[in-house]
Design a protein around this motif. Structure first.
Motif, PDB file in Angstrom:
ATOM      1  N   LYS A 122       0.844  -1.199   0.000  1.00 18.84           N
ATOM      2  CA  LYS A 122       0.000   0.000   0.000  1.00 18.84           C
ATOM      3  C   LYS A 122       0.878   1.248   0.000  1.00 18.84           C
ATOM      4  CE  LYS A 122      -3.655   2.066   2.898  1.00 18.84           C
ATOM      5  NZ  LYS A 122      -4.698   2.425   1.941  1.00 18.84           N
ATOM      6  N   VAL A 123       1.849   1.278   0.930  1.00 20.45           N
ATOM      7  CA  VAL A 123       2.749   2.434   1.002  1.00 20.45           C
ATOM      8  C   VAL A 123       3.508   2.600  -0.318  1.00 20.45           C
ATOM      9  CG1 VAL A 123       4.819   3.355   2.118  1.00 20.45           C
ATOM     10  CG2 VAL A 123       3.019   2.315   3.505  1.00 20.45           C
ATOM     11  N   GLY A 124       4.088   1.496  -0.784  1.00 19.16           N
ATOM     12  CA  GLY A 124       4.903   1.554  -1.998  1.00 19.16           C
ATOM     13  C   GLY A 124       4.103   1.985  -3.210  1.00 19.16           C
ATOM     14  N   LEU A 125       2.898   1.439  -3.362  1.00 19.80           N
ATOM     15  CA  LEU A 125       2.088   1.749  -4.547  1.00 19.80           C
ATOM     16  C   LEU A 125       1.522   3.161  -4.471  1.00 19.80           C
ATOM     17  CD1 LEU A 125       0.247  -1.673  -5.010  1.00 19.80           C
ATOM     18  CD2 LEU A 125       2.023  -0.696  -6.481  1.00 19.80           C
ATOM     19  N   GLU A 126       1.119   3.582  -3.263  1.00 16.91           N
ATOM     20  CA  GLU A 126       0.547   4.922  -3.121  1.00 16.91           C
ATOM     21  C   GLU A 126       1.591   5.997  -3.424  1.00 16.91           C
ATOM     22  OE1 GLU A 126      -3.230   4.129  -0.137  1.00 16.91           O
ATOM     23  OE2 GLU A 126      -1.372   4.950   0.701  1.00 16.91           O
ATOM     24  N   ARG A 127       2.852   5.673  -3.100  1.00 15.61           N
ATOM     25  CA  ARG A 127       3.919   6.641  -3.415  1.00 15.61           C
ATOM     26  C   ARG A 127       4.047   6.822  -4.915  1.00 15.61           C
ATOM     27  NH1 ARG A 127       9.489   5.673  -0.572  1.00 15.61           N
ATOM     28  NH2 ARG A 127       9.961   7.513  -1.806  1.00 15.61           N
ATOM     29  N   HIS A 128       3.589   5.827  -5.686  1.00 11.49           N
ATOM     30  CA  HIS A 128       3.659   5.958  -7.135  1.00 11.49           C
ATOM     31  C   HIS A 128       2.319   6.338  -7.739  1.00 11.49           C
ATOM     32  CE1 HIS A 128       7.471   3.905  -6.432  1.00 11.49           C
ATOM     33  NE2 HIS A 128       7.841   4.420  -7.601  1.00 11.49           N
ATOM     34  N   GLY A 129       1.438   6.856  -6.880  1.00  9.97           N
ATOM     35  CA  GLY A 129       0.206   7.438  -7.400  1.00  9.97           C
ATOM     36  C   GLY A 129      -0.939   6.470  -7.601  1.00  9.97           C
ATOM     37  N   TYR A 130      -0.793   5.220  -7.133  1.00  4.62           N
ATOM     38  CA  TYR A 130      -1.922   4.294  -7.256  1.00  4.62           C
ATOM     39  C   TYR A 130      -2.810   4.408  -6.019  1.00  4.62           C
ATOM     40  CZ  TYR A 130       0.729   1.977 -10.987  1.00  4.62           C
ATOM     41  OH  TYR A 130       1.409   1.693 -12.136  1.00  4.62           O
ATOM     42  N   LYS A 131      -4.102   4.151  -6.221  1.00  7.82           N
ATOM     43  CA  LYS A 131      -5.002   4.047  -5.077  1.00  7.82           C
ATOM     44  C   LYS A 131      -5.114   2.554  -4.756  1.00  7.82           C
ATOM     45  CE  LYS A 131      -9.670   5.616  -3.771  1.00  7.82           C
ATOM     46  NZ  LYS A 131      -9.659   4.688  -2.675  1.00  7.82           N
ATOM     47  N   VAL A 132      -5.012   2.215  -3.453  1.00 11.33           N
ATOM     48  CA  VAL A 132      -4.957   0.792  -3.099  1.00 11.33           C
ATOM     49  C   VAL A 132      -6.170   0.376  -2.274  1.00 11.33           C
ATOM     50  CG1 VAL A 132      -3.648  -0.959  -1.819  1.00 11.33           C
ATOM     51  CG2 VAL A 132      -2.438   0.777  -3.161  1.00 11.33           C
ATOM     52  N   VAL A 133      -6.837  -0.705  -2.686  1.00 12.80           N
ATOM     53  CA  VAL A 133      -7.856  -1.328  -1.835  1.00 12.80           C
ATOM     54  C   VAL A 133      -7.346  -2.714  -1.449  1.00 12.80           C
ATOM     55  CG1 VAL A 133      -9.845  -0.051  -2.660  1.00 12.80           C
ATOM     56  CG2 VAL A 133      -9.103  -2.078  -3.899  1.00 12.80           C
ATOM     57  N   GLU A 134      -7.735  -3.212  -0.249  1.00  8.97           N
ATOM     58  CA  GLU A 134      -7.135  -4.431   0.258  1.00  8.97           C
ATOM     59  C   GLU A 134      -8.176  -5.523   0.516  1.00  8.97           C
ATOM     60  OE1 GLU A 134      -4.637  -3.802   3.708  1.00  8.97           O
ATOM     61  OE2 GLU A 134      -4.301  -1.720   3.095  1.00  8.97           O
ATOM     62  N   ALA A 135      -7.698  -6.770   0.457  1.00  7.08           N
ATOM     63  CA  ALA A 135      -8.531  -7.902   0.865  1.00  7.08           C
ATOM     64  C   ALA A 135      -7.626  -8.924   1.536  1.00  7.08           C
ATOM     65  CB  ALA A 135      -9.218  -8.531  -0.344  1.00  7.08           C
ATOM     66  N   ALA A 136      -8.156  -9.569   2.618  1.00  6.21           N
ATOM     67  CA  ALA A 136      -7.319 -10.480   3.404  1.00  6.21           C
ATOM     68  C   ALA A 136      -7.557 -11.936   3.029  1.00  6.21           C
ATOM     69  CB  ALA A 136      -7.569 -10.265   4.894  1.00  6.21           C
ATOM     70  N   ASP A 137      -8.564 -12.217   2.191  1.00  6.32           N
ATOM     71  CA  ASP A 137      -8.753 -13.593   1.720  1.00  6.32           C
ATOM     72  C   ASP A 137      -9.483 -13.579   0.378  1.00  6.32           C
ATOM     73  OD1 ASP A 137     -11.662 -13.750   2.077  1.00  6.32           O
ATOM     74  OD2 ASP A 137     -11.208 -13.654   4.228  1.00  6.32           O
ATOM     75  N   GLY A 138      -9.693 -14.733  -0.172  1.00  5.31           N
ATOM     76  CA  GLY A 138     -10.248 -14.837  -1.514  1.00  5.31           C
ATOM     77  C   GLY A 138     -11.682 -14.323  -1.628  1.00  5.31           C
ATOM     78  N   GLU A 139     -12.529 -14.716  -0.652  1.00  5.24           N
ATOM     79  CA  GLU A 139     -13.930 -14.272  -0.689  1.00  5.24           C
ATOM     80  C   GLU A 139     -14.002 -12.752  -0.633  1.00  5.24           C
ATOM     81  OE1 GLU A 139     -16.460 -16.098  -1.135  1.00  5.24           O
ATOM     82  OE2 GLU A 139     -15.939 -18.153  -0.540  1.00  5.24           O
ATOM     83  N   GLU A 140     -13.187 -12.186   0.288  1.00  2.00           N
ATOM     84  CA  GLU A 140     -13.185 -10.742   0.449  1.00  2.00           C
ATOM     85  C   GLU A 140     -12.695 -10.077  -0.840  1.00  2.00           C
ATOM     86  OE1 GLU A 140     -10.965  -9.342   3.840  1.00  2.00           O
ATOM     87  OE2 GLU A 140     -11.405  -7.244   3.358  1.00  2.00           O
ATOM     88  N   ALA A 141     -11.698 -10.707  -1.471  1.00  2.00           N
ATOM     89  CA  ALA A 141     -11.167 -10.145  -2.709  1.00  2.00           C
ATOM     90  C   ALA A 141     -12.268 -10.006  -3.755  1.00  2.00           C
ATOM     91  CB  ALA A 141     -10.042 -11.031  -3.245  1.00  2.00           C
ATOM     92  N   LEU A 142     -13.118 -11.039  -3.860  1.00  2.00           N
ATOM     93  CA  LEU A 142     -14.205 -10.977  -4.845  1.00  2.00           C
ATOM     94  C   LEU A 142     -15.209  -9.881  -4.484  1.00  2.00           C
ATOM     95  CD1 LEU A 142     -14.847 -14.774  -5.502  1.00  2.00           C
ATOM     96  CD2 LEU A 142     -13.785 -13.106  -7.038  1.00  2.00           C
ATOM     97  N   ASP A 143     -15.523  -9.766  -3.177  1.00  2.00           N
ATOM     98  CA  ASP A 143     -16.452  -8.714  -2.740  1.00  2.00           C
ATOM     99  C   ASP A 143     -15.907  -7.332  -3.056  1.00  2.00           C
ATOM    100  OD1 ASP A 143     -18.064 -10.669  -1.842  1.00  2.00           O
ATOM    101  OD2 ASP A 143     -17.508 -10.500   0.283  1.00  2.00           O
TER     102      ASP A 143
END
Lengths: 228, 472
Positions: free
Chosen positions: A17-38
């Motif tokens: 998140k830190v690394g990508l945001e420094r390069h201008g990306y917006k980051v959303v997170e998921a901690a498992d597969g089901e959450e990733a799909l949601d």
């Protein structure tokens, strides 16, 4: 540009998140597969970074599910020694993979490459590709290096064409074989190896240190565009 | 002997005597023959050969009576008029019984010898099958088949102790429960109960002494087979444990030496970056950070080598051999090197080498480890040579450096996990760690050989020799 990072390890999510945001990306997170799909359904990110080993639904499952209805670029994160899962995900349509541990630069380079392909995919197919001294003319089916025409067999040209149309993307043995030879040759990786070796002898200035065609051990090959 | 068979044999004896009497009567009517009573001896001998001593005695007495009744004056009476005839009759009876007994004895001797031979043949076959078949199931099966052949059992089962319970190890026909009534149950071996042989004989069948002996020996034999199998498993387990223990000890030593120095570097660098006080200038910061990344890469390589070696030793990482262009193996090996390192490698391949039967990934790993090792121990900018050529029935890869060369006597120790050169102590560069051990493991999994040689003019040559035909 929105990126979904799906990994069950909080420290990795935080660092990415830190690394990508420094390069201008917006980051959303998921901690498992089901959450990733949601999260994907809710946020429709532009790129998905997917760990293969996750609880509830693993990365392979998420990949299969996503490919059912979306062409979003997917980059797989895996550990060494799980080649089968990695290849499975790529054959399911994942765009690329990284082996843990990896550096943020490698991840950014992969992301840029997949996003470039998405952009390029909207334009019509290029008539020619030039990388360094190498020029591949798709319309005339010729390849030149430093102005000299190289004599490729039709099969060699088809392999090179498919790889060059997917710059910086790993193409699995199965993808190359089914695309160039046909479905019934999907398992014949030896044939592919021999042709790649011949192709390298023709297009690479130093076949021992290839700069255009990189081998991804056990997985496939990658055409290096020289951009990152 | 079952009673029906017994009655039958006596009936045959009497019928033989009756037939002989009829024949003699017919002969007698034509002309008189001297000492014709001796013809009865033929019947007695025949009965003795076929049915043994009891029926032969019966035949003797019957012959005596029949002769007396039909052919001695006065006919049709047991009285004898001539005293000389008496003597002849008594002599005849004695002779018949003696001849019958002798013949029957010979017969039983021959029978016994035949049975011994059968027993010996069965045991010989069983031992041969045990000696030549390493496969437990097959060996037991052969033993059980012989038991069935000798005993004529309809169903036969071998039970053995497994995980505290008796389990069927081999069976012919139905599986039998030793607790069932009317079965023949023999222990496999004395003392410790190893298992049982259970037989269901056909109704009325009983084993002769010789058969019983043979079946017993075969049961003991099955016991020996089972016991040997158990010992072999124990042996293999012990060996695996021993090997695992050795690897664990080596791993502990690696964790304590080789892992600690990059860990210390990481901790010190991160600590310095976080330390309160004057902020560090950008150069120092990036120097410390890249130090952390280098240390992490080193740790990662070590972890990968540990995993690869343990998978290899556990037999979980077999080479997937396929014909592979030599260039591809070398190219894959050089790929992970930095451009700077890669430029130091001089490659010379014999022209027209073609394909070599290897696992492309594993062999690239071998070459990479050797090249990386050679680069590390060579003076900066000194070239490292990679060569490949075709030997007689083999492929040879060589990696040659101009490093310090091998300490005397270290040529073989070099490939042991975590071996350290004498005098190198515990310095950070000392251990070759697992790289060379992994190389040896991978090359040997290919049926090849790896050696380290002193190079003329200084340095070391690592040579990998592979058979050109690798059976899968």
């Amino acid at each position: 540009m929105k990126v979904l990072v799906a990994d069950d390890e909080p420290q990795i999510r935080r660092a990415l998140k830190v690394g990508l945001e420094r390069h201008g990306y917006k980051v959303v997170e998921a901690a498992d597969g089901e959450e990733a799909l949601d999260v994907f359904a809710e946020q429709s990110p532009n790129v998905v970074i997917l760990d293969l080993a996750m609880p509830r639904l693993d990365g392979l499952g998420v990949c299969r599910e996503l490919r059912g209805w979306s062409q979003v670029p997917i980059i797989i994160l895996s550990v060494r020694g799980r080649d089968d899962d990695k290849i499975g995900a790529l054959d399911l349509g994942a765009d690329d993979y990284l082996t843990k541990p990896f550096s943020i630069e490698e991840l950014l380079a992969r992301m840029r490459a997949v996003l470039r392909r998405v952009e390029a995919g909207q334009a019509s197919e290029p008539t020619a590709v030039t990388v360094g001294e190498l020029t591949i003319d798709f319309a005339r089916r010729t390849v030149t290096r430093g102005g000299t025409e190289l004599h490729l067999t039709p099969l060699e040209f088809d392999i090179l064409r498919y790889l060059a149309l997917n710059p910086d993307r790993v193409l699995t043995h199965r993808q190359l074989l089914t695309r160039v030879w046909g479905d019934e040759y999907a398992e014949d990786s030896h044939t592919l190896r021999v042709h790649i070796s011949n192709l390298r002898a023709k297009i690479e200035p130093d076949p021992m240190r290839p700069r255009y065609l990189r081998t991804e051990p056990r997985v496939g090959y990658r055409f290096l565009s020289g951009r990152s | 002997m079952p009673t029906t068979r017994c009655v039958y044999s006596y009936a045959v004896a009497l019928a033989g005597v009756a037939a002989m009497t009829a024949a003699l009567a017919a002969l007698e009517s034509v002309r008189h023959i001297a000492n014709d009573s001796m013809l009865y001896l033929l019947v007695v001998i025949g009965v003795a050969v076929r049915y043994g001593s009891g029926p032969s005695v019966a035949a003797s007495i019957a012959s005596f009576l029949a002769f007396d009744w039909f052919f001695v004056q006065p006919h049709h009476g047991f009285t004898v008029s001539d005293p000389a005839e008496w003597l002849a009759l008594v002599l005849f009876l004695c002779t018949a019984i003696t001849v019958g007994q002798l013949t029957a004895m010979l017969r039983s001797r021959a029978e016994e010898a035949g049975q011994r031979e059968m027993e010996a043949a069965a045991l010989a076959e069983a031992s041969w099958s045990v000696a030549s078949q390493l496969d437990l199931d097959h060996a037991l099966r052969v033993v059980l088949d012989r038991v069935v052949q000798i005993s004529g059992a309809g169903d036969a089962t071998l039970l053995g102790e497994k995980a505290g319970a008796h389990q069927v190890l081999a069976q012919v026909g139905d599986a039998l429960d030793p607790a069932e009534h009317g079965l023949l149950v023999l222990p496999l071996g004395a003392g410790e109960r190893i298992g049982y042989l259970v037989l269901r004989l056909p109704p009325g069948r009983e084993l002769s002494m010789a058969e019983r002996r043979a079946v017993n020996s075969l049961a003991l034999h099955a016991g020996v087979v089972l016991e040997r199998d158990r010992l072999m498993r124990v042996e293999a387990q012990t060996q695996a444990l021993h090997e695992a223990d050795r690897l664990k000890t080596a791993l502990l030593s690696m964790v304590s030496h080789d892992f600690r120095s990059p860990l210390a570097a990481i901790k010190a660098s991160a600590g310095s970056l976080m330390a309160p006080g004057e902020p560090l200038d950008e150069d120092t910061q990036s120097e410390l950070l890249s130090g952390i990344i280098t240390a992490v890469d080193r740790l990662n390589r070590m972890v990968e080598n540990v995993l690869a070696l343990s998978r290899l030793e556990a037999g979980a990482w077999r080479p997937m051999v396929e014909p592979t262009p030599v260039e591809e193996v070398v190219a894959s090996a050089l790929e992970p090197l930095s451009a700077e390192s890669s430029a130091r490698v001089e490659v010379s391949l014999e022209p027209g080498l073609g394909e070599v039967p290897v696992d492309p990934v594993q062999m690239a790993q071998v070459l990479y480890n050797l090249v990386e090792n050679a680069l590390r121990y060579s003076p900066p900018r000194a070239p490292v040579e990679v060569r490949a050529w075709r030997g007689y029935g083999s492929f040879v890869f060589e990696v040659a450096d101009r490093g310090p060369g091998l300490p005397l006597g270290s040529e073989t120790h070099l490939f042991e996990p975590f071996w350290r050169g004498p005098g190198l102590g515990e310095s950070a560069r000392a251990g070759v760690g697992l790289g060379l051990a992994l190389c040896r493991g991978l090359v040997e999994a290919h049926g090849g050989e790896i050696t380290a040689l002193r190079r003329q003019g200084g340095g070391t040559v690592f040579r990998v020799e592979l058979r050109r035909e690798v059976g899968r």
